[in-house]
Structures are given as C-alpha cells and as structure tokens.
Write a protein that holds these residues in place. Structure first.
Motif, PDB file in Angstrom:
ATOM      1  N   ALA A 110       0.785  -1.383   0.225  1.00 22.70           N
ATOM      2  CA  ALA A 110       0.083  -0.583   0.121  1.00 22.70           C
ATOM      3  C   ALA A 110       0.582   1.199   0.125  1.00 22.70           C
ATOM      4  CB  ALA A 110      -0.846   0.215   1.412  1.00 22.70           C
ATOM      5  N   LEU A 111       1.743   1.116   1.002  1.00 19.77           N
ATOM      6  CA  LEU A 111       3.012   2.155   0.962  1.00 19.77           C
ATOM      7  C   LEU A 111       3.346   2.508  -0.647  1.00 19.77           C
ATOM      8  CD1 LEU A 111       4.104   1.762   4.420  1.00 19.77           C
ATOM      9  CD2 LEU A 111       2.307   3.488   3.743  1.00 19.77           C
ATOM     10  N   GLY A 112       4.107   1.655  -1.312  1.00 18.58           N
ATOM     11  CA  GLY A 112       4.930   1.397  -2.486  1.00 18.58           C
ATOM     12  C   GLY A 112       3.849   2.047  -3.345  1.00 18.58           C
ATOM     13  N   LEU A 113       2.314   2.298  -3.325  1.00 16.53           N
ATOM     14  CA  LEU A 113       1.360   2.194  -4.093  1.00 16.53           C
ATOM     15  C   LEU A 113       1.720   3.549  -4.800  1.00 16.53           C
ATOM     16  CD1 LEU A 113      -1.588   0.428  -4.671  1.00 16.53           C
ATOM     17  CD2 LEU A 113      -0.070  -0.319  -6.114  1.00 16.53           C
ATOM     18  N   ILE A 114       2.385   4.759  -3.672  1.00 13.94           N
ATOM     19  CA  ILE A 114       1.730   6.114  -3.252  1.00 13.94           C
ATOM     20  C   ILE A 114       3.250   6.382  -3.159  1.00 13.94           C
ATOM     21  CG2 ILE A 114       0.969   7.694  -1.489  1.00 13.94           C
ATOM     22  CD1 ILE A 114      -1.680   6.254  -3.335  1.00 13.94           C
ATOM     23  N   LEU A 115       3.417   6.148  -1.824  1.00 12.39           N
ATOM     24  CA  LEU A 115       5.240   7.238  -2.017  1.00 12.39           C
ATOM     25  C   LEU A 115       5.863   7.045  -2.366  1.00 12.39           C
ATOM     26  CD1 LEU A 115       5.258   6.240   2.287  1.00 12.39           C
ATOM     27  CD2 LEU A 115       4.949   7.860   0.994  1.00 12.39           C
ATOM     28  N   PRO A 116       7.050   6.365  -3.671  1.00 16.58           N
ATOM     29  CA  PRO A 116       7.656   6.454  -4.306  1.00 16.58           C
ATOM     30  C   PRO A 116       7.114   7.460  -5.423  1.00 16.58           C
ATOM     31  CG  PRO A 116       7.142   4.165  -4.045  1.00 16.58           C
ATOM     32  CD  PRO A 116       5.700   4.972  -3.361  1.00 16.58           C
ATOM     33  N   ALA A 117       6.154   7.509  -6.584  1.00 16.38           N
ATOM     34  CA  ALA A 117       5.369   8.309  -6.714  1.00 16.38           C
ATOM     35  C   ALA A 117       5.774   9.694  -6.911  1.00 16.38           C
ATOM     36  CB  ALA A 117       3.820   8.041  -7.525  1.00 16.38           C
ATOM     37  N   ALA A 118       4.885  10.075  -5.139  1.00 12.19           N
ATOM     38  CA  ALA A 118       4.203  11.101  -4.595  1.00 12.19           C
ATOM     39  C   ALA A 118       5.547  11.708  -4.366  1.00 12.19           C
ATOM     40  CB  ALA A 118       3.776  11.055  -3.146  1.00 12.19           C
ATOM     41  N   LEU A 119       6.573  11.022  -3.543  1.00 11.04           N
ATOM     42  CA  LEU A 119       7.195  12.017  -3.464  1.00 11.04           C
ATOM     43  C   LEU A 119       9.317  11.643  -4.012  1.00 11.04           C
ATOM     44  CD1 LEU A 119       7.925   9.639  -0.495  1.00 11.04           C
ATOM     45  CD2 LEU A 119       7.467  11.747  -0.455  1.00 11.04           C
ATOM     46  N   ASP A 120       8.455  11.209  -5.951  1.00 15.23           N
ATOM     47  CA  ASP A 120       9.316  11.397  -6.577  1.00 15.23           C
ATOM     48  C   ASP A 120      11.214  11.053  -6.469  1.00 15.23           C
ATOM     49  OD1 ASP A 120       9.904  11.791  -8.669  1.00 15.23           O
ATOM     50  OD2 ASP A 120      11.113  13.807  -9.479  1.00 15.23           O
ATOM     51  N   ILE A 121      11.143   9.306  -5.603  1.00 16.52           N
ATOM     52  CA  ILE A 121      11.623   8.623  -5.298  1.00 16.52           C
ATOM     53  C   ILE A 121      11.209   7.528  -5.462  1.00 16.52           C
ATOM     54  CG2 ILE A 121      13.143   7.940  -3.541  1.00 16.52           C
ATOM     55  CD1 ILE A 121      12.684   9.911  -1.471  1.00 16.52           C
ATOM     56  N   ALA A 122      12.276   6.383  -6.584  1.00 15.80           N
ATOM     57  CA  ALA A 122      12.462   5.198  -6.744  1.00 15.80           C
ATOM     58  C   ALA A 122      10.892   5.276  -7.773  1.00 15.80           C
ATOM     59  CB  ALA A 122      12.798   4.286  -6.732  1.00 15.80           C
TER      60      ALA A 122
END
Length: 125
Positions: free
Chosen positions: A59-71
């Motif tokens: 669930a965190l991997g669906l949002i955080l990488p794109a939202a933070l523009d990290i990987a």
C-alpha cells in the motif's frame, strides 16, 4: 488517464492498508472470529503477520515512491506484488469453497493489474 491511475492507486492503497493493518493489529484467534476470515485457520500466526506486512508495504509502495519522486518504478512493482497476493487469495478461497469473497478479490486483482500495466507502460512516471 493519470488522474484515474492515481485514484485507483489511492483506492488500492486504502484497501490494503486497512486489510494489512487489521492482520497486523489482531491476533489469529481474533481474526478467525470474523466469518469472512475463516481462511486464517489454514495459516500460522507468523504467516498472517507476514501477509499483513506485505499488504501494508505494498500500500505504501503504491503512493509514496511517486508522490515523493523517489524510485517511482516501485509503484508498478508494488502493484504486481499486490496482484500476486490477490491471486493467491483467490486460490485459497476457491480451495476452501469460500465463494462469497471472490468478487472482491477479483475486482482488487483487476485494479492492481490495470495499475501495473499502465504504470509500467504508457503512463509511467
């Protein structure tokens, strides 16, 4: 299309955060009291915690990488991982003849596959 994919990612993240958090927060006995969670009888407490952890991290991997523009490549990878979890859930429910939960599992599986396909392909970050 990007807005649609963000909505799908948000819905999936909310679903898996709730489902995984529930598995992490409650004991195996407490989970087994829910009539929709009788499948937990087939798994050890440690396995249930592992499934819950995978769901929360997905669930965190669906949002955080794109939202933070990290990987941001982690977004479609998380979607694939969650699709695998849902495919395994469908297998477990079919083996146990628990057909009532299959429509929910199928819809979540399709959403995860759609998100993975579009984030790997034409609408990647």
């Amino acid at each position: 299309m990007n807005v649609f994919l963000w909505i799908v990612a948000g819905l999936l993240a909310a679903f898996f955060l709730a489902a995984g958090g529930n598995k992490l927060a409650q004991s195996k006995a407490k989970l087994g009291e829910n009539p929709n969670m009788k499948w937990t009888e087939d798994f050890s407490a440690g396995t249930l915690k592992l499934i819950g952890t995978a769901e929360v991290l997905g669930a965190l991997g669906l949002i955080l990488p794109a939202a933070l523009d990290i990987a941001p490549i982690l977004v479609p990878l998380a979607a694939v991982g969650l699709a695998v979890i849902m495919a395994a859930a469908i297998v477990v429910h079919v083996r146990r003849k628990e057909y009532k939960t299959l429509p929910i599992n199928a819809v979540v599986l399709v959403l995860a596959v759609v998100l993975a396909i579009f984030r790997f392909g034409p609408n990647s970050f």
